[in-house]
Design a protein around this motif. Structure first.
Motif, PDB file in Angstrom:
ATOM      1  N   GLY A   1     -28.961  -9.569 -25.276  1.00  0.00           N
ATOM      2  CA  GLY A   1     -29.039  -8.141 -25.573  1.00  0.00           C
ATOM      3  C   GLY A   1     -27.699  -7.500 -25.900  1.00  0.00           C
ATOM      4  O   GLY A   1     -27.578  -6.274 -25.844  1.00  0.00           O
ATOM      5  N   GLU A   2     -26.692  -8.302 -26.236  1.00  0.00           N
ATOM      6  CA  GLU A   2     -25.364  -7.743 -26.538  1.00  0.00           C
ATOM      7  C   GLU A   2     -25.472  -6.674 -27.620  1.00  0.00           C
ATOM      8  O   GLU A   2     -26.086  -6.898 -28.664  1.00  0.00           O
ATOM      9  CB  GLU A   2     -24.428  -8.865 -26.988  1.00  0.00           C
ATOM     10  N   GLN A   3     -24.870  -5.513 -27.344  1.00  0.00           N
ATOM     11  CA  GLN A   3     -25.017  -4.373 -28.237  1.00  0.00           C
ATOM     12  C   GLN A   3     -23.855  -3.403 -28.067  1.00  0.00           C
ATOM     13  O   GLN A   3     -23.249  -3.320 -27.003  1.00  0.00           O
ATOM     14  CB  GLN A   3     -26.313  -3.628 -27.930  1.00  0.00           C
ATOM     15  N   TYR A   4     -23.588  -2.672 -29.135  1.00  0.00           N
ATOM     16  CA  TYR A   4     -22.684  -1.531 -29.056  1.00  0.00           C
ATOM     17  C   TYR A   4     -23.549  -0.320 -28.761  1.00  0.00           C
ATOM     18  O   TYR A   4     -24.652  -0.188 -29.295  1.00  0.00           O
ATOM     19  CB  TYR A   4     -21.922  -1.341 -30.370  1.00  0.00           C
ATOM     20  N   THR A   5     -23.069   0.553 -27.883  1.00  0.00           N
ATOM     21  CA  THR A   5     -23.852   1.714 -27.494  1.00  0.00           C
ATOM     22  C   THR A   5     -22.948   2.917 -27.282  1.00  0.00           C
ATOM     23  O   THR A   5     -21.745   2.766 -27.030  1.00  0.00           O
ATOM     24  CB  THR A   5     -24.670   1.429 -26.212  1.00  0.00           C
ATOM     25  N   MET A   6     -23.529   4.088 -27.395  1.00  0.00           N
ATOM     26  CA  MET A   6     -22.835   5.344 -27.090  1.00  0.00           C
ATOM     27  C   MET A   6     -23.880   6.392 -26.750  1.00  0.00           C
ATOM     28  O   MET A   6     -25.023   6.327 -27.209  1.00  0.00           O
ATOM     29  CB  MET A   6     -21.999   5.811 -28.273  1.00  0.00           C
ATOM     30  N   PHE A   7     -23.476   7.343 -25.918  1.00  0.00           N
ATOM     31  CA  PHE A   7     -24.335   8.458 -25.528  1.00  0.00           C
ATOM     32  C   PHE A   7     -23.581   9.757 -25.757  1.00  0.00           C
ATOM     33  O   PHE A   7     -22.389   9.848 -25.468  1.00  0.00           O
ATOM     34  CB  PHE A   7     -24.713   8.375 -24.045  1.00  0.00           C
ATOM     35  N   PHE A   8     -24.298  10.764 -26.244  1.00  0.00           N
ATOM     36  CA  PHE A   8     -23.756  12.103 -26.417  1.00  0.00           C
ATOM     37  C   PHE A   8     -24.911  13.080 -26.358  1.00  0.00           C
ATOM     38  O   PHE A   8     -26.075  12.671 -26.289  1.00  0.00           O
ATOM     39  CB  PHE A   8     -22.955  12.225 -27.725  1.00  0.00           C
ATOM     40  N   LYS A   9     -24.599  14.360 -26.339  1.00  0.00           N
ATOM     41  CA  LYS A   9     -25.620  15.395 -26.198  1.00  0.00           C
ATOM     42  C   LYS A   9     -25.712  16.256 -27.454  1.00  0.00           C
ATOM     43  O   LYS A   9     -24.717  16.436 -28.157  1.00  0.00           O
ATOM     44  CB  LYS A   9     -25.292  16.318 -25.023  1.00  0.00           C
ATOM     45  N   ASP A  10     -26.902  16.800 -27.682  1.00  0.00           N
ATOM     46  CA  ASP A  10     -27.027  17.838 -28.705  1.00  0.00           C
ATOM     47  C   ASP A  10     -26.658  19.170 -28.048  1.00  0.00           C
ATOM     48  O   ASP A  10     -26.380  19.218 -26.835  1.00  0.00           O
ATOM     49  CB  ASP A  10     -28.418  17.822 -29.354  1.00  0.00           C
ATOM     50  N   PRO A  11     -26.616  20.275 -28.781  1.00  0.00           N
ATOM     51  CA  PRO A  11     -26.196  21.550 -28.181  1.00  0.00           C
ATOM     52  C   PRO A  11     -27.077  22.051 -27.038  1.00  0.00           C
ATOM     53  O   PRO A  11     -26.636  22.867 -26.228  1.00  0.00           O
ATOM     54  CB  PRO A  11     -26.251  22.529 -29.363  1.00  0.00           C
TER      55      PRO A  11
END
Length: 160
Positions: A125-135
């Motif tokens: 399952g190797e993966q690049y990931t990122m999390f962020f929020k909408d307004p």
């Protein structure tokens, strides 16, 4: 261009069965700026209470839920990160798409909840990931498998 969608200024072939995801927002104007300008999604239908967008060929719909709405976060540990839930996003087809999106988000000064990085290194399952929020505080995850064909690889991930 039937069967094609535009997101991030790139033409993408729509998936065979696009998902539909509707979610609350506190401001349609802020949602339009974020989903239309920052993410570059093509706006579709809209009213004075909702608007829809093509997110890589999937239909997402922002529904006005009142000016006080903000997503309530819960967290779950995943490979050393405290992942916010609920969240939604896209499993991008290539690491190049992922890197282009990272650059676009940084250019718009988007703050990351979880910085872009490699997860599950050496695993199927190797993966690049990122999390962020909408307004409105809705959590978004965008990821790219290092081998896209292993998106649904079956294996047990050790508990944290």
């Amino acid at each position: 261009m039937a069967g094609w969608a535009v997101c991030l200024g790139i033409h993408h072939r729509s998936p065979g069965n696009p998902f539909h995801y509707a979610f609350p927002v506190h401001s349609l104007e802020a949602a339009k700026e974020f989903y239309g300008t920052v993410l570059g999604c093509k706006e579709g239908r809209s009213s004075d209470k909702w608007q829809d967008y093509s997110l890589y060929g999937h239909q997402i719909v922002c529904h006005w839920a009142g000016s006080d709405y903000r997503c309530i976060d819960y967290y779950n540990p995943v490979d050393g990160d405290e992942v916010p839930v609920p969240h939604a996003g896209v499993a991008l087809e290539t690491v190049e798409q992922f890197n282009s999106l990272v650059a676009r988000l940084r250019a718009h000064n988007i703050k990351f909840v979880i910085e872009p990085h490699l997860r599950f290194k050496g695993e199927p399952g190797e993966q690049y990931t990122m999390f962020f929020k909408d307004p409105s505080g809705n959590n978004l995850e965008f990821k790219a498998m290092t081998n896209h064909e292993k998106l649904f690889a079956k294996y047990n991930v050790p508990s944290e």
